[in-house]
Design a protein around this motif. Structure first.
Motif, PDB file in Angstrom:
ATOM      1  N   ALA A 179       0.834  -1.201   0.000  1.00 50.20           N
ATOM      2  CA  ALA A 179       0.000   0.000   0.000  1.00 50.20           C
ATOM      3  C   ALA A 179       0.874   1.258   0.000  1.00 50.20           C
ATOM      4  O   ALA A 179       1.964   1.266   0.570  1.00 50.20           O
ATOM      5  CB  ALA A 179      -0.896   0.000   1.228  1.00 50.20           C
ATOM      6  N   PRO A 180       0.434   2.328  -0.659  1.00 48.96           N
ATOM      7  CA  PRO A 180       1.222   3.555  -0.679  1.00 48.96           C
ATOM      8  C   PRO A 180       1.343   4.146   0.720  1.00 48.96           C
ATOM      9  O   PRO A 180       0.492   3.934   1.579  1.00 48.96           O
ATOM     10  CB  PRO A 180       0.420   4.480  -1.605  1.00 48.96           C
ATOM     11  N   SER A 181       2.413   4.923   0.925  1.00 48.17           N
ATOM     12  CA  SER A 181       2.650   5.504   2.239  1.00 48.17           C
ATOM     13  C   SER A 181       1.771   6.716   2.491  1.00 48.17           C
ATOM     14  O   SER A 181       1.734   7.229   3.587  1.00 48.17           O
ATOM     15  CB  SER A 181       4.124   5.881   2.381  1.00 48.17           C
ATOM     16  N   SER A 182       1.058   7.191   1.478  1.00 49.25           N
ATOM     17  CA  SER A 182       0.207   8.358   1.617  1.00 49.25           C
ATOM     18  C   SER A 182      -1.132   8.089   0.944  1.00 49.25           C
ATOM     19  O   SER A 182      -1.216   7.318  -0.010  1.00 49.25           O
ATOM     20  CB  SER A 182       0.879   9.573   0.958  1.00 49.25           C
ATOM     21  N   LEU A 183      -2.166   8.739   1.419  1.00 48.49           N
ATOM     22  CA  LEU A 183      -3.481   8.615   0.805  1.00 48.49           C
ATOM     23  C   LEU A 183      -3.613   9.496  -0.417  1.00 48.49           C
ATOM     24  O   LEU A 183      -4.579   9.397  -1.157  1.00 48.49           O
ATOM     25  CB  LEU A 183      -4.559   8.991   1.821  1.00 48.49           C
ATOM     26  N   TYR A 184      -2.653  10.388  -0.642  1.00 48.62           N
ATOM     27  CA  TYR A 184      -2.724  11.343  -1.736  1.00 48.62           C
ATOM     28  C   TYR A 184      -1.770  10.954  -2.848  1.00 48.62           C
ATOM     29  O   TYR A 184      -0.651  10.544  -2.598  1.00 48.62           O
ATOM     30  CB  TYR A 184      -2.351  12.743  -1.233  1.00 48.62           C
ATOM     31  N   ALA A 185      -2.215  11.130  -4.096  1.00 54.59           N
ATOM     32  CA  ALA A 185      -1.317  10.932  -5.228  1.00 54.59           C
ATOM     33  C   ALA A 185      -0.304  12.074  -5.217  1.00 54.59           C
ATOM     34  O   ALA A 185      -0.638  13.201  -4.845  1.00 54.59           O
ATOM     35  CB  ALA A 185      -2.103  10.940  -6.527  1.00 54.59           C
ATOM     36  N   PRO A 186       0.929  11.816  -5.621  1.00 51.77           N
ATOM     37  CA  PRO A 186       1.937  12.877  -5.586  1.00 51.77           C
ATOM     38  C   PRO A 186       1.589  14.017  -6.541  1.00 51.77           C
ATOM     39  O   PRO A 186       1.117  13.792  -7.653  1.00 51.77           O
ATOM     40  CB  PRO A 186       3.220  12.170  -6.007  1.00 51.77           C
ATOM     41  N   SER A 187       1.765  15.232  -6.059  1.00 46.71           N
ATOM     42  CA  SER A 187       1.566  16.438  -6.859  1.00 46.71           C
ATOM     43  C   SER A 187       2.671  17.411  -6.509  1.00 46.71           C
ATOM     44  O   SER A 187       2.541  18.217  -5.594  1.00 46.71           O
ATOM     45  CB  SER A 187       0.192  17.061  -6.588  1.00 46.71           C
ATOM     46  N   ALA A 188       3.771  17.327  -7.243  1.00 48.79           N
ATOM     47  CA  ALA A 188       4.924  18.184  -7.006  1.00 48.79           C
ATOM     48  C   ALA A 188       5.521  18.564  -8.351  1.00 48.79           C
ATOM     49  O   ALA A 188       5.796  17.694  -9.170  1.00 48.79           O
ATOM     50  CB  ALA A 188       5.957  17.481  -6.149  1.00 48.79           C
ATOM     51  N   VAL A 189       5.674  19.867  -8.575  1.00 49.47           N
ATOM     52  CA  VAL A 189       6.196  20.342  -9.854  1.00 49.47           C
ATOM     53  C   VAL A 189       7.274  21.396  -9.617  1.00 49.47           C
ATOM     54  O   VAL A 189       7.347  22.006  -8.552  1.00 49.47           O
ATOM     55  CB  VAL A 189       5.080  20.941 -10.750  1.00 49.47           C
ATOM     56  N   CYS A 243       1.492  20.140  -3.892  1.00 49.94           N
ATOM     57  CA  CYS A 243       0.069  20.388  -3.627  1.00 49.94           C
ATOM     58  C   CYS A 243      -0.625  19.277  -2.852  1.00 49.94           C
ATOM     59  O   CYS A 243      -1.811  19.385  -2.583  1.00 49.94           O
ATOM     60  CB  CYS A 243      -0.663  20.630  -4.945  1.00 49.94           C
ATOM     61  N   ALA A 244       0.050  18.200  -2.528  1.00 48.72           N
ATOM     62  CA  ALA A 244      -0.594  17.124  -1.780  1.00 48.72           C
ATOM     63  C   ALA A 244       0.343  16.650  -0.681  1.00 48.72           C
ATOM     64  O   ALA A 244       1.509  16.438  -0.950  1.00 48.72           O
ATOM     65  CB  ALA A 244      -0.945  15.958  -2.700  1.00 48.72           C
ATOM     66  N   PRO A 245      -0.108  16.530   0.514  1.00 45.40           N
ATOM     67  CA  PRO A 245      -1.468  16.732   0.991  1.00 45.40           C
ATOM     68  C   PRO A 245      -1.820  18.204   1.228  1.00 45.40           C
ATOM     69  O   PRO A 245      -2.988  18.557   1.227  1.00 45.40           O
ATOM     70  CB  PRO A 245      -1.523  15.951   2.291  1.00 45.40           C
ATOM     71  N   THR A 246      -0.822  19.055   1.425  1.00 46.04           N
ATOM     72  CA  THR A 246      -1.092  20.488   1.579  1.00 46.04           C
ATOM     73  C   THR A 246      -0.160  21.267   0.658  1.00 46.04           C
ATOM     74  O   THR A 246       0.848  20.750   0.201  1.00 46.04           O
ATOM     75  CB  THR A 246      -0.858  20.956   3.036  1.00 46.04           C
ATOM     76  N   GLY A 266       7.153  17.842 -13.609  1.00 47.55           N
ATOM     77  CA  GLY A 266       6.988  17.091 -12.372  1.00 47.55           C
ATOM     78  C   GLY A 266       5.841  16.117 -12.464  1.00 47.55           C
ATOM     79  O   GLY A 266       5.615  15.497 -13.506  1.00 47.55           O
ATOM     80  N   VAL A 267       5.074  16.019 -11.377  1.00 48.81           N
ATOM     81  CA  VAL A 267       3.968  15.080 -11.287  1.00 48.81           C
ATOM     82  C   VAL A 267       2.750  15.818 -10.746  1.00 48.81           C
ATOM     83  O   VAL A 267       2.850  16.564  -9.776  1.00 48.81           O
ATOM     84  CB  VAL A 267       4.327  13.905 -10.343  1.00 48.81           C
ATOM     85  N   TRP A 268       1.609  15.612 -11.400  1.00 43.05           N
ATOM     86  CA  TRP A 268       0.348  16.174 -10.910  1.00 43.05           C
ATOM     87  C   TRP A 268      -0.624  15.018 -10.714  1.00 43.05           C
ATOM     88  O   TRP A 268      -0.993  14.345 -11.665  1.00 43.05           O
ATOM     89  CB  TRP A 268      -0.234  17.206 -11.875  1.00 43.05           C
ATOM     90  N   GLN A 269      -1.023  14.780  -9.479  1.00 45.30           N
ATOM     91  CA  GLN A 269      -1.920  13.699  -9.082  1.00 45.30           C
ATOM     92  C   GLN A 269      -1.509  12.368  -9.703  1.00 45.30           C
ATOM     93  O   GLN A 269      -2.312  11.642 -10.278  1.00 45.30           O
ATOM     94  CB  GLN A 269      -3.365  14.058  -9.421  1.00 45.30           C
ATOM     95  N   GLY A 270      -0.218  12.084  -9.610  1.00 42.60           N
ATOM     96  CA  GLY A 270       0.324  10.815 -10.057  1.00 42.60           C
ATOM     97  C   GLY A 270       0.639  10.732 -11.543  1.00 42.60           C
ATOM     98  O   GLY A 270       1.155   9.727 -12.003  1.00 42.60           O
TER      99      GLY A 270
END
Length: 144
Positions: A33-43, A66-69, A115-119
């Motif tokens: 299972a992923p370590s976070s409930l949020y898909a990665p969003s980092a650019v 942008c995830a989780p905050t 980068g990555v936006w919501q995976g």
């Protein structure tokens, strides 16, 4: 020789019994299972003068998570993340603001977002006629 063969067989079975479950856990780790409930969003966003990213020297660069905050080095991270969420991460959907008037002086400015936006992988490049046109389209996203 018989004792050596018995010891080797016993050692092999013992090693398999002890290490077997560990090997199964290591193989199962990638599907864990992923370590976070949020898909990665980092650019990473860059801007610079020039007609394309290949020839322009980046003048400024910021990070935006942008995830989780909202966080990163972007000066208006919460607003920029809200803009990205508003367009579903589709940077081509950015439209110029209606109330902004820009001159037609050609001084090209290029913006990149990577980068990555919501995976999903993001690789965006756009050239604007000048900084005013960039600011009219990007709002707080490109205001850094």
């Amino acid at each position: 020789m018989r004792n050596t063969a018995r010891w080797a067989a016993a050692f092999g079975l013992t090693a398999t019994a002890v290490c077997g479950p560990l090997i199964g856990a290591a193989v199962a780790a990638p599907g864990a299972a992923p370590s976070s409930l949020y898909a990665p969003s980092a650019v990473v966003l860059t801007t610079g003068h020039g007609s394309d990213a290949a020839t322009a020297t980046p003048e400024r660069a910021v990070t935006l998570n942008c995830a989780p905050t909202a966080s990163g080095t972007h000066p208006a991270a919460p607003q920029a993340c809200a803009e990205l969420r508003g367009i579903g991460g589709e940077l081509d959907a950015l439209k110029p603001a209606d109330d902004v008037m820009c001159t037609k002086v050609y001084d090209p400015v290029v913006v990149t977002v990577q980068g990555v936006w919501q995976g999903k992988r993001v690789n965006y490049e756009r050239t604007f006629g000048n900084a005013c046109m960039r600011d009219a389209v990007g709002g707080s996203l490109f205001a850094f």
